[in-house]
Scaffold this motif. Sequence first.
Motif, PDB file in Angstrom:
ATOM      1  N   HIS A   1       3.414   0.837 -20.241  1.00 57.15           N
ATOM      2  CA  HIS A   1       3.483   1.504 -19.366  1.00 57.15           C
ATOM      3  C   HIS A   1       4.758   0.111 -18.300  1.00 57.15           C
ATOM      4  N   GLU A   2       6.017   0.646 -18.179  1.00 57.76           N
ATOM      5  CA  GLU A   2       7.165   0.016 -17.138  1.00 57.76           C
ATOM      6  C   GLU A   2       6.252  -0.142 -15.889  1.00 57.76           C
ATOM      7  N   LEU A   3       5.855  -1.126 -15.288  1.00 56.87           N
ATOM      8  CA  LEU A   3       6.071  -0.583 -13.477  1.00 56.87           C
ATOM      9  C   LEU A   3       7.085  -1.928 -13.002  1.00 56.87           C
ATOM     10  N   ASN A   4       8.427  -1.348 -12.233  1.00 56.06           N
ATOM     11  CA  ASN A   4       8.770  -1.894 -11.542  1.00 56.06           C
ATOM     12  C   ASN A   4       8.628  -2.454  -9.565  1.00 56.06           C
ATOM     13  N   ALA A   5       8.351  -3.028  -9.016  1.00 55.02           N
ATOM     14  CA  ALA A   5       7.838  -2.986  -7.002  1.00 55.02           C
ATOM     15  C   ALA A   5       8.279  -3.423  -6.729  1.00 55.02           C
ATOM     16  N   PRO A   6      10.134  -3.054  -6.602  1.00 54.49           N
ATOM     17  CA  PRO A   6      11.040  -3.883  -5.898  1.00 54.49           C
ATOM     18  C   PRO A   6      10.402  -3.640  -3.725  1.00 54.49           C
TER      19      PRO A   6
ATOM     20  N   GLY B   1       0.528  -0.946   0.051  1.00 55.80           N
ATOM     21  CA  GLY B   1      -0.023   0.128   0.139  1.00 55.80           C
ATOM     22  C   GLY B   1       0.715   1.140   0.501  1.00 55.80           C
ATOM     23  N   ASP B   2       2.027   1.124   0.015  1.00 56.36           N
ATOM     24  CA  ASP B   2       3.000   2.329  -0.026  1.00 56.36           C
ATOM     25  C   ASP B   2       2.728   2.897  -1.208  1.00 56.36           C
ATOM     26  N   VAL B   3       3.690   3.611  -2.188  1.00 60.60           N
ATOM     27  CA  VAL B   3       3.649   4.344  -3.403  1.00 60.60           C
ATOM     28  C   VAL B   3       4.972   3.929  -3.866  1.00 60.60           C
ATOM     29  N   ASN B   4       5.440   4.563  -3.029  1.00 58.77           N
ATOM     30  CA  ASN B   4       6.950   4.631  -2.813  1.00 58.77           C
ATOM     31  C   ASN B   4       7.976   3.069  -3.002  1.00 58.77           C
ATOM     32  N   SER B   5       6.592   1.622  -2.912  1.00 56.93           N
ATOM     33  CA  SER B   5       7.369   0.520  -3.244  1.00 56.93           C
ATOM     34  C   SER B   5       6.834   0.294  -4.948  1.00 56.93           C
ATOM     35  N   TYR B   6       6.823   1.032  -5.447  1.00 57.40           N
ATOM     36  CA  TYR B   6       6.344   1.062  -6.814  1.00 57.40           C
ATOM     37  C   TYR B   6       6.939   2.253  -7.749  1.00 57.40           C
ATOM     38  N   ARG B   7       7.540   1.896  -8.821  1.00 54.50           N
ATOM     39  CA  ARG B   7       8.248   3.072  -9.668  1.00 54.50           C
ATOM     40  C   ARG B   7       7.975   2.665 -11.538  1.00 54.50           C
ATOM     41  N   MET B   8       7.332   4.040 -12.336  1.00 53.57           N
ATOM     42  CA  MET B   8       6.874   3.684 -13.528  1.00 53.57           C
ATOM     43  C   MET B   8       7.501   4.389 -14.451  1.00 53.57           C
ATOM     44  N   VAL B   9       7.545   3.595 -15.553  1.00 51.84           N
ATOM     45  CA  VAL B   9       8.328   4.606 -16.366  1.00 51.84           C
ATOM     46  C   VAL B   9       6.611   4.256 -17.692  1.00 51.84           C
ATOM     47  N   SER B  10       7.467   5.386 -19.029  1.00 51.51           N
ATOM     48  CA  SER B  10       6.006   5.218 -20.088  1.00 51.51           C
ATOM     49  C   SER B  10       6.981   5.368 -20.982  1.00 51.51           C
ATOM     50  N   TYR B  11       6.879   4.592 -22.214  1.00 51.75           N
ATOM     51  CA  TYR B  11       7.720   4.636 -23.872  1.00 51.75           C
ATOM     52  C   TYR B  11       7.360   4.523 -24.475  1.00 51.75           C
ATOM     53  N   THR B  12       7.462   5.104 -25.796  1.00 52.26           N
ATOM     54  CA  THR B  12       6.984   4.005 -27.220  1.00 52.26           C
ATOM     55  C   THR B  12       7.806   4.358 -27.667  1.00 52.26           C
ATOM     56  N   TYR B  13       7.785   3.804 -29.439  1.00 55.74           N
ATOM     57  CA  TYR B  13       8.951   3.468 -29.842  1.00 55.74           C
ATOM     58  C   TYR B  13       8.231   4.206 -32.128  1.00 55.74           C
ATOM     59  N   LEU B  14       9.495   4.236 -32.541  1.00 60.09           N
ATOM     60  CA  LEU B  14       9.441   5.413 -33.610  1.00 60.09           C
ATOM     61  C   LEU B  14       9.133   3.830 -34.810  1.00 60.09           C
ATOM     62  N   TYR B  15       7.754   4.188 -35.849  1.00 55.72           N
ATOM     63  CA  TYR B  15       7.733   3.734 -36.663  1.00 55.72           C
ATOM     64  C   TYR B  15       8.559   3.663 -37.839  1.00 55.72           C
ATOM     65  N   HIS B  16       9.948   3.189 -38.195  1.00 52.70           N
ATOM     66  CA  HIS B  16      10.751   3.600 -39.152  1.00 52.70           C
ATOM     67  C   HIS B  16      10.977   1.902 -40.391  1.00 52.70           C
ATOM     68  N   SER B  17      11.380   2.535 -41.263  1.00 49.14           N
ATOM     69  CA  SER B  17      12.400   1.663 -41.910  1.00 49.14           C
ATOM     70  C   SER B  17      13.401   1.219 -41.155  1.00 49.14           C
ATOM     71  N   THR B  18      13.668   1.204 -40.639  1.00 46.29           N
ATOM     72  CA  THR B  18      15.407   0.842 -39.870  1.00 46.29           C
ATOM     73  C   THR B  18      15.022   0.061 -38.896  1.00 46.29           C
ATOM     74  N   TYR B  19      16.276  -0.784 -38.914  1.00 44.72           N
ATOM     75  CA  TYR B  19      16.397  -2.335 -37.999  1.00 44.72           C
ATOM     76  C   TYR B  19      15.833  -1.545 -36.042  1.00 44.72           C
ATOM     77  N   GLY B  20      14.787  -1.840 -35.926  1.00 37.99           N
ATOM     78  CA  GLY B  20      14.412  -1.319 -34.326  1.00 37.99           C
ATOM     79  C   GLY B  20      14.286  -0.172 -34.643  1.00 37.99           C
ATOM     80  N   SER B  21      14.150   0.105 -33.103  1.00 35.93           N
ATOM     81  CA  SER B  21      13.765   1.811 -32.107  1.00 35.93           C
ATOM     82  C   SER B  21      14.320   1.319 -30.783  1.00 35.93           C
ATOM     83  N   ASP B  22      14.783   3.009 -30.462  1.00 35.56           N
ATOM     84  CA  ASP B  22      14.983   3.085 -28.533  1.00 35.56           C
ATOM     85  C   ASP B  22      13.731   3.176 -28.773  1.00 35.56           C
ATOM     86  N   GLU B  23      13.409   3.120 -27.235  1.00 30.81           N
ATOM     87  CA  GLU B  23      12.608   3.256 -26.175  1.00 30.81           C
ATOM     88  C   GLU B  23      12.658   4.952 -26.499  1.00 30.81           C
ATOM     89  N   ILE B  24      11.339   6.180 -26.963  1.00 33.89           N
ATOM     90  CA  ILE B  24      11.186   7.677 -27.398  1.00 33.89           C
ATOM     91  C   ILE B  24      10.535   8.153 -26.327  1.00 33.89           C
TER      92      ILE B  24
END
Length: 525
Positions: free
Chosen positions: A485-490, A430-453
Motif C-alpha cells: 500500500h503505497e502512500l503519498n502525502a504531498p 486532516g484533509d483526505v485530499n492531502s493523501y494519495r494511495m495505490v496498492s499492488y502486488t507482484y508475480l511469483y515466477h522464475s523470471t527476473y523481477g516483476s512489474d507491479e500488478i
Amino acid sequence: MIRFLISAFVAFAFPLTMVRGGEEEYYRLIDVSVAKAATDSRSKNWKPAPDGLALEVGGLALLDDSRLAVAIRKGEVWILDGVYDDPPNNVTYKRFATALHEPLGLLYHQGDLYTTQRSELTRLRDVDGDDVADEYLTAAKGWGVTGHYHEYAYGPKLDGDGNLWITLNIGLGLKGDQLKRVVPNAALGYRQGRWRGWGMKLTPAGELVPVCAGMRSPSGLGTNAAGDMFYTDQQGNWVATNSLHHMRPGAFFHHAEALASMNEPGSTIHGVEQVPSGLPLPQALKQFKPLRPPAVWFPYKKMGQSTTDIMLDQSGGKFGPFDGQLFVGEFTQAGINRVFLEKVGGEYQGACFPFRLGFASAVLRMTQGNDGSVFVGLTNRGWSSLGRASYGLQRLVWTGKTPFEIKEMRAKPGGFELTYTQPVDPKSAGDVNSYRMVSYTYLYHSTYGSDEIQTKTPTIVAAEVSEDRKRVRLRVEGLRPYFVHELNAPGVRNASGQPLVHPEAYYTLNRIPEGQQTSTASQSN
C-alpha cells in the motif's frame, strides 16, 4: 551478488550524485576515506587511504576503544583510528589480517573479530596485543563452494540469543559439470552447491544449523530491537523486487533452487513436490504452503534497486528521531532507506521510507558509532552505482535538526495510523485530499523481477488528527492482504507550514488487523 546487468544501465540514467532536497540539512556526510573516481577531475576534499590502499569495504566493526575495523574486498582487515575527527585529517591505518577469501562481513564479538569468507566463518585472534591477527581459526564451515563468481557468503551478525548468522548466495546458471559438489538426487531437479540460498546460524555451543531457505542474493543481515534476525534480498530470478525477511526455522522465501538442499541432513524444509510459477503472490502463497511473504517489499526504483546491509538504530536519539528502527543500505542508488516494523497476528510487516541519498558510491555496509553517527562502507565492486567514487568510507552525522517525516505507519482495522516527527497542521493533515494511495502486488515466477500488478486505488475516506497533532488515523476502504500500500502525502504540512521531507511511505500489508491488538515488538521506543 548485485543486479549486475540492469544496474549497469540504470546508473547512467541519473546524475552521478543524486540528493533529495533538504536531506543534507538534517544528515551531513563526512568523507573519512574516499577514492577519487577515474572520471572525476576534482581533487580537493578527497581523502584516500595511504599507499594506494583500495578501501573496497566488505565489512565494518566498531571496537571497544572506538577504533573501526574494516574488511576489504582483496581479503584484508584494517584497523582505523581517528575516524571520529571532523575533518578526519589524521586517520591512521594498520593492517590486522590478510590472505582472506573475499570477506563480506565483520563482527567484533567476545574480544575477537569474526568474518565470513567464501568457504568458512573465521575467528581472527590477536594473542599478543600488537593489533595483528596471530590466529585464523575456523569457527564454522560445511557449505558448498564451486568457484562460481556468484557464490558470495555474508556475515556474521549476532542475534539476541547469542547466535552468529550467515547467509549464502545462490550460484547463477550452474550446470552439473561446473559443480565440485553436486547434490545427489537434488530436489525437483535443481542443482546447487550444498546449502546455497540458505540462512544458517552458529549456536553458542558451536553447532552450525541450517534455518531457512529461498534466498537469491542475501547481502544484508541485522537484528531488530527484539533480537530477531532479518535479511535483505535483491531483485532477480524468483525475486520480484528487493525485500526484507524475518529469518526463522522452516521458512522459505523466494528462490526455488535453494530446495536442492531440502533433503540434506538438518534441513528444516521437507516434502516440497512442486513449486508454482507465474502466479500473483497472494495466489502463490495459498498454493505453496512453505512460501512466506517478505516483511517489507522495497518497490523497484522508488525505493532503490539493490538492497544491502541492515542496521538497527540503537543510539537512544543521538541519530535523530528514529531510535529502534532499521536502516537498509542501497547499492545502485548509493543511499540508505528506513524501515518501521510491527507484528500483526504474530508476523512481522511494516513500511519503508526514503532516508538519505548522495553517498560517494554504493552503500554495502553500515555500523553505528558510539556517538550515534553511522559509518558507511562503500564499494561498487565492479557494478555501476551512482556517486563520485568507486569505494571508500563515509560517516553520516545527524545535525541536531529534526526533519518533518512520517516516523511510523501502522496497520489498523480499516486503515492506517501515521505518526509524525513533528506536530502537524490539523487542517492539511486532516484533509483526505492531502493523501494519495495505490496498492499492488507482484508475480511469483522464475523470471527476473516483476512489474507491479493488480494495481488499484483504495479510497481514503477520513483523516483524523490526534489531540497532540502528531498522529493521523487514515480510514481506508479497499485494503488487500499481501499487497503493498503505497502512500503519498504531498499536502501535509507541519505547524510551521513546511512539507514533509519525504512524503512517501510503502506499507507491506500481509495481515489486516481484526481488532486493536497490534504489537510493536520490533521497536524500542
